[in-house]
Design an enzyme around this catalytic site. Structure first.
Site, PDB file in Angstrom:
ATOM      1  N   SER A  21      -2.893  -7.272   5.501  1.00 27.06           N
ATOM      2  CA  SER A  21      -2.719  -8.058   4.148  1.00 27.06           C
ATOM      3  C   SER A  21      -3.169  -7.657   2.949  1.00 27.06           C
ATOM      4  O   SER A  21      -4.422  -7.077   2.744  1.00 27.06           O
ATOM      5  CB  SER A  21      -3.443  -9.613   4.522  1.00 27.06           C
ATOM      6  OG  SER A  21      -2.891 -10.166   3.483  1.00 27.06           O
ATOM      7  N   GLY A  46      -1.983 -12.017   0.847  1.00 23.48           N
ATOM      8  CA  GLY A  46      -2.691 -13.415   1.169  1.00 23.48           C
ATOM      9  C   GLY A  46      -2.084 -14.465   0.312  1.00 23.48           C
ATOM     10  O   GLY A  46      -1.617 -14.421  -0.658  1.00 23.48           O
ATOM     11  N   SER A  70     -11.165  -6.831  -6.079  1.00 29.30           N
ATOM     12  CA  SER A  70     -11.566  -8.198  -6.670  1.00 29.30           C
ATOM     13  C   SER A  70     -10.157  -8.653  -6.934  1.00 29.30           C
ATOM     14  O   SER A  70     -10.052  -9.034  -8.438  1.00 29.30           O
ATOM     15  CB  SER A  70     -12.621  -8.242  -7.777  1.00 29.30           C
ATOM     16  OG  SER A  70     -12.746  -9.429  -8.150  1.00 29.30           O
ATOM     17  N   GLY A  72      -8.361 -11.416  -5.890  1.00 29.75           N
ATOM     18  CA  GLY A  72      -8.458 -13.032  -6.112  1.00 29.75           C
ATOM     19  C   GLY A  72      -7.221 -13.551  -5.665  1.00 29.75           C
ATOM     20  O   GLY A  72      -6.883 -14.498  -6.348  1.00 29.75           O
ATOM     21  N   LEU A  73      -6.695 -12.777  -4.690  1.00 29.80           N
ATOM     22  CA  LEU A  73      -5.365 -13.549  -3.772  1.00 29.80           C
ATOM     23  C   LEU A  73      -4.244 -13.775  -4.937  1.00 29.80           C
ATOM     24  O   LEU A  73      -3.556 -14.971  -4.901  1.00 29.80           O
ATOM     25  CB  LEU A  73      -5.739 -15.131  -3.267  1.00 29.80           C
ATOM     26  CG  LEU A  73      -6.646 -14.873  -1.992  1.00 29.80           C
ATOM     27  CD1 LEU A  73      -6.955 -16.258  -1.672  1.00 29.80           C
ATOM     28  CD2 LEU A  73      -5.925 -14.082  -0.988  1.00 29.80           C
ATOM     29  N   CYS A 129     -12.153 -17.496   2.399  1.00 34.29           N
ATOM     30  CA  CYS A 129     -12.158 -18.016   0.938  1.00 34.29           C
ATOM     31  C   CYS A 129     -13.177 -19.021   1.038  1.00 34.29           C
ATOM     32  O   CYS A 129     -13.591 -19.527   2.002  1.00 34.29           O
ATOM     33  CB  CYS A 129     -10.725 -18.747   0.872  1.00 34.29           C
ATOM     34  SG  CYS A 129      -9.357 -17.565   1.231  1.00 34.29           S
ATOM     35  N   LYS A 164      -8.382 -14.415  10.957  1.00 34.01           N
ATOM     36  CA  LYS A 164      -8.946 -13.259  10.651  1.00 34.01           C
ATOM     37  C   LYS A 164     -10.516 -13.542  10.051  1.00 34.01           C
ATOM     38  O   LYS A 164     -10.607 -14.276   9.302  1.00 34.01           O
ATOM     39  CB  LYS A 164      -8.105 -12.732   9.035  1.00 34.01           C
ATOM     40  CG  LYS A 164      -8.656 -11.538   8.800  1.00 34.01           C
ATOM     41  CD  LYS A 164      -7.498 -10.729   7.944  1.00 34.01           C
ATOM     42  CE  LYS A 164      -8.199  -9.373   7.266  1.00 34.01           C
ATOM     43  NZ  LYS A 164      -7.178  -8.772   6.535  1.00 34.01           N
ATOM     44  N   GLY A 216     -12.000   0.503   3.403  1.00 33.10           N
ATOM     45  CA  GLY A 216     -11.623   1.982   3.587  1.00 33.10           C
ATOM     46  C   GLY A 216     -12.713   2.730   4.665  1.00 33.10           C
ATOM     47  O   GLY A 216     -13.440   2.035   5.319  1.00 33.10           O
TER      48      GLY A 216
HETATM   49  C1  LIG Z   1      -6.540  -4.678  -2.548  1.00 34.98           C
HETATM   50  C2  LIG Z   1      -6.663  -5.612  -1.203  1.00 34.98           C
HETATM   51  C3  LIG Z   1      -6.256  -6.715  -1.227  1.00 34.98           C
HETATM   52  C4  LIG Z   1      -6.520  -7.601  -0.207  1.00 34.98           C
HETATM   53  N1  LIG Z   1      -6.145  -8.582   0.000  1.00 34.98           N
HETATM   54  C5  LIG Z   1      -6.438  -9.359   1.221  1.00 34.98           C
HETATM   55  C6  LIG Z   1      -5.778 -10.673   1.428  1.00 34.98           C
HETATM   56  O1  LIG Z   1      -5.029 -11.133   0.605  1.00 34.98           O
HETATM   57  N2  LIG Z   1      -5.819 -11.274   2.458  1.00 34.98           N
HETATM   58  C7  LIG Z   1      -6.743 -10.838   3.505  1.00 34.98           C
HETATM   59  O2  LIG Z   1      -6.695 -11.347   4.749  1.00 34.98           O
HETATM   60  N3  LIG Z   1      -6.929  -9.579   3.291  1.00 34.98           N
HETATM   61  C8  LIG Z   1      -7.017  -8.908   2.262  1.00 34.98           C
HETATM   62  N4  LIG Z   1      -7.432  -7.546   2.104  1.00 34.98           N
HETATM   63  C9  LIG Z   1      -8.462  -6.961   3.448  1.00 34.98           C
HETATM   64  C10 LIG Z   1      -7.549  -6.154   4.067  1.00 34.98           C
HETATM   65  O3  LIG Z   1      -6.432  -6.695   4.846  1.00 34.98           O
HETATM   66  C11 LIG Z   1      -8.169  -5.566   5.259  1.00 34.98           C
HETATM   67  O4  LIG Z   1      -8.863  -6.533   6.173  1.00 34.98           O
HETATM   68  C12 LIG Z   1      -9.628  -4.640   4.822  1.00 34.98           C
HETATM   69  O5  LIG Z   1      -8.965  -4.009   3.500  1.00 34.98           O
HETATM   70  C13 LIG Z   1     -10.180  -3.736   5.976  1.00 34.98           C
HETATM   71  O6  LIG Z   1      -9.100  -2.770   6.067  1.00 34.98           O
HETATM   72  P1  LIG Z   1      -9.077  -1.105   5.626  1.00 34.98           P
HETATM   73  O7  LIG Z   1     -10.488  -0.748   5.345  1.00 34.98           O
HETATM   74  O8  LIG Z   1      -7.797  -0.449   6.574  1.00 34.98           O
HETATM   75  O9  LIG Z   1      -8.609  -1.183   4.220  1.00 34.98           O
HETATM   76  C14 LIG Z   1      -7.418  -6.631   1.065  1.00 34.98           C
HETATM   77  C15 LIG Z   1      -7.688  -5.498   0.976  1.00 34.98           C
HETATM   78  C16 LIG Z   1      -7.493  -4.635  -0.287  1.00 34.98           C
HETATM   79  C17 LIG Z   1      -8.025  -3.216  -0.383  1.00 34.98           C
END
Ligand SMILES: Cc1cc2nc3c(=O)[nH]c(=O)nc-3n(C[C@H](O)[C@H](O)[C@H](O)COP(=O)(O)O)c2cc1C
Length: 302
Positions: A21, A46, A70, A72-73, A129, A164, A216
């Protein structure tokens, strides 16, 4: 024949690689670059009951081995998602997870009721949240607060409910068990780690809200440990994520006990990286004579 197929809560996935997401939009933009139907699924940006413009100021900041965000959804709201985005997502021919957040219990209930009637395969409840009634504390920190929100959401939807988890939970294993007790059908983990960065020239934190979420490659060892712990504590599917950058990383999560994985930040490095991960997993399985993902799931647990 080597098969990467997995089933999560009755939903068939052609392979266990799902776009995380917030890192893949609603998938449409990517369909210009590669065949999105090849990936296992897409977890939507999200969603919230009302549209959100997102946070002001800096939203993304790169650090060694990772990314702090950051956002902010920022999203168009659940009604617009249902009306405009779902039909487009459906045409991508992959599993749709609707990732949903909220600031209050009422937000979560209103959102889940709408998504219950929508054409999505799974609701992924993001409990990271803030809970306004609990003084802005995140639902995902205290397991008793998480239990309450998951129990209430469970009552308004029959869709498979994936919860999650946040790595910032006081105790992620207790959190997982409580969410399971409250009616979660599956769990995905981890969301981002609470982090910060300082702009030394401005002598100020980079982000307006000071703290933001780290994701990351740098979080992988911690995310893997949490996935291992949670997979050992619950009897429902666990979807692992956090720093998966290649097929080897994904296989580690499966060997730790994950049913499937999600890939987030890596999509910003290479938009079609999930195809490399799927192909790499298949190549590993062929090389090792593994016929099904089931054969290696949790194998590192002994
Ligand atoms: C730019 C960005 C926006 C994200 N937005 C959401 C979100 O809206 N809802 C959510 O559950 N996780 C969100 N995440 C978290 C990711 O879904 C994931 O849980 C997290 O980045 C860890 O995985 P990764 O290391 O492969 O990025 C966001 C992550 C990033 C980098």
């Amino acid at each position: 024949m080597t098969s990467l197929k997995v089933n999560i809560n009755g939903v068939d996935f052609k392979n266990p690689v799902i776009a995380a997401s917030g890192t893949f939009g609603f998938g449409e933009e990517y369909s210009e670059y590669f065949d999105v139907s090849r990936i296992g699924g897409i977890s939507s940006k999200g969603l919230t009951i009302n549209p959100k413009a997102g946070n002001e100021g800096r939203r993304l900041h790169e650090v060694t081995g990772g990314l702090i965000n950051s956002i902010g959804l920022q999203n168009p709201g659940i009604d617009e998602f249902i009306e405009l985005e779902i039909p487009k997502m459906r045409s991508l021919n992959t599993v749709i997870l609707a990732n949903m957040g909220g600031g209050t219990m009422d937000d979560y209930l209103a959102g889940a009721s709408k998504l219950d009637k929508a054409d999505v395969d799974i609701i992924e409840l993001n409990i990271s949240c803030p809970n306004v009634k609990s003084g802005g504390m995140a639902f995902g920190i205290k397991s008793c607060v998480a239990h309450e929100v998951v129990s209430e959401v469970r009552k308004v939807t029959k869709k498979p409910l994936m919860v999650k988890l946040s790595p910032n939970a006081e105790d992620i294993v207790e959190m997982a068990v409580k969410c399971r007790e409250a009616g979660a059908d599956s769990l995905s983990l981890v969301n981002t780690f609470k982090a910060m960065a300082i702009d030394i020239n401005k002598r100020k934190p980079v982000f307006r809200n000071i703290f933001a979420g780290l994701s990351g490659a740098c979080i992988k060892p911690m995310a893997l440990r949490m996935t291992y712990e949670v997979a050992g504590a619950v009897d429902i599917p666990v979807i692992g994520m956090g720093g998966i950058m290649n097929a080897e990383d994904a296989i580690e999560f499966i060997m730790a006990g994950a049913t499937a994985v999600q890939v987030g930040s890596a999509n910003f490095v290479k938009p079609d990286i999930m195809l490399d991960i799927i192909d790499g997993m298949e190549a590993f399985m062929k090389r090792e004579g593994i016929k099904s993902i089931d054969e290696i799931r949790g194998i590192a647990r002994g």
